[in-house]
Design an enzyme around this catalytic site. Structure first.
Site, short mmCIF file in Angstrom:
data_model
loop_
_atom_site.label_atom_id
_atom_site.label_comp_id
_atom_site.label_asym_id
_atom_site.label_seq_id
_atom_site.Cartn_x
_atom_site.Cartn_y
_atom_site.Cartn_z
N ASP A 202 0.86 -1.19 0.00
CA ASP A 202 0.00 0.00 0.00
C ASP A 202 0.89 1.24 0.00
OD1 ASP A 202 -2.45 1.35 0.03
OD2 ASP A 202 -2.52 1.42 2.22
N ASN A 207 1.62 6.83 3.26
CA ASN A 207 2.39 5.89 4.06
C ASN A 207 3.89 6.14 3.96
OD1 ASN A 207 0.30 4.42 5.22
ND2 ASN A 207 0.09 3.07 3.46
N ASP A 219 3.51 1.71 8.19
CA ASP A 219 2.28 0.94 7.98
C ASP A 219 2.45 -0.19 6.96
OD1 ASP A 219 -0.24 0.00 8.22
OD2 ASP A 219 -1.24 1.73 7.33
#
Length: 327
Positions: A202, A207, A219
């Site tokens: 992701d 992030n 994360d």
């Protein structure tokens, strides 16, 4: 009969501090809720120390083995001196804890700001970081975490939305378009047959923290086995010429540490399509969590479904457009 309260509604400030103190810390009553929807994340002040980040995992999403794989991946990256925020470990080496019905982890607080992805020099640096990450990610596979594939992100997402959400007026168009799109995506994935490695999963600007003139990744909650390009394509934006320049910088830095296979460029639009379908189903699957109707009130409205179907149609067309190229 009223619906049972969602588990996250029991996460009061007192509960959060009690959980943190169960690991030997003494809280100073400062408790700040951070922006997170899938899990619940808090900045918790502790006496005589820097505040901690407490992450409470959504019940039922990941197994303990899957969470520990996420943690272990983070530890591997840190051991190789990558700027990744990994969980705190207690004296016994444990990083995943239980309190009440929740599993939680603690992280050091790290500051930073969103990266300027319009800056090509920044993309060169990000490319180097991702090349280093993938060189480590390719050493061994995840054994418990699922892969990013057409079945879980595509077909299962479409089936869920078709069964629980899509209004009758949009159903025929939705089923026809999504079915054609999933089939086209799966065919492309099979044609390219890119190797799957451990990825961040992701890797978007939200992030990445930019501090000390360098990127820091946070994360790893969505870490999965996926093609390497999964961690690159979300860095690209703008028109084709602009994306070509961005891609060139990313890959130049990336290739200093790990070889990028140009054939994976054919997976950018298929992976984008899977993300779009999965995101729609994610909102639907989380709709019983009171946070979601509050923050995503536009979901499940006639306007949303009209725009979503248009987006699927655009993705189907994008699969047939010329691919981005590397010089």
């Amino acid at each position: 009969m009223q619906d049972a309260p969602h588990p996250f509604q029991s996460l009061s400030p007192e509960f959060v501090m009690d959980a943190v103190e169960s690991q030997g810390f003494v809280c100073d009553c400062r408790n700040l809720t951070l922006n997170s929807y899938e899990n619940r994340v808090y900045q918790v002040g502790v006496e005589e120390g820097t505040p901690l980040i407490a992450k409470f995992y959504r019940p039922g999403r990941w197994s303990e083995a899957q969470i520990l794989e996420e943690h272990q991946f983070g530890f591997e990256l840190v051991e190789q001196e990558l700027p990744v925020v990994a969980p705190w470990r207690n004296g016994a080496g444990e990083s995943l804890f239980a309190f009440g019905e929740f599993r939680f982890a603690l992280y050091p607080r790290k500051g930073g700001q969103a990266p300027e992805l319009d800056n090509l020099d920044n993309l060169l640096i990000l490319g180097r970081l991702l090349g280093r990450l993938h060189a480590i990610g390719a050493v061994q596979p995840f054994r418990h975490r699922p892969p990013l594939d057409g079945q879980s992100f595509g077909r299962q997402s479409v089936e869920f939305i078709a069964e629980h959400f899509i209004p009758a007026d949009y159903r025929a168009n939705y089923l026809a378009l999504s079915g054609e799109l999933v089939q086209a995506v799966e065919e492309r994935l099979a044609q390219v047959a890119a190797p799957l490695i451990r990825t961040h999963g992701d890797c978007h600007a939200g992030n990445i923290l930019w501090r000390d003139n360098a990127p820091h990744l946070v994360d790893l909650d969505d870490a999965r086995m996926a093609p390497a390009v999964q961690d690159l394509w979300m860095m690209l934006s703008g028109d084709r010429l602009r994306q070509q320049r961005q891609l060139a910088e990313l890959v130049e830095g990336y290739n200093e540490f790990y070889d990028f296979h140009p054939r994976e460029l054919a997976l950018i639009e298929p992976l984008r399509s899977l993300r779009i379908m999965h995101y729609c189903a994610w909102l639907g699957r989380r709709w019983q969590d009171p946070t979601f109707p509050h923050h995503f009130s536009w979901f499940n409205t006639p306007r949303y479904w009209g725009e979503h179907i248009l987006e699927l149609r655009e993705q189907l067309a994008a699969l047939n457009e010329p691919l981005l190229q590397l010089d």
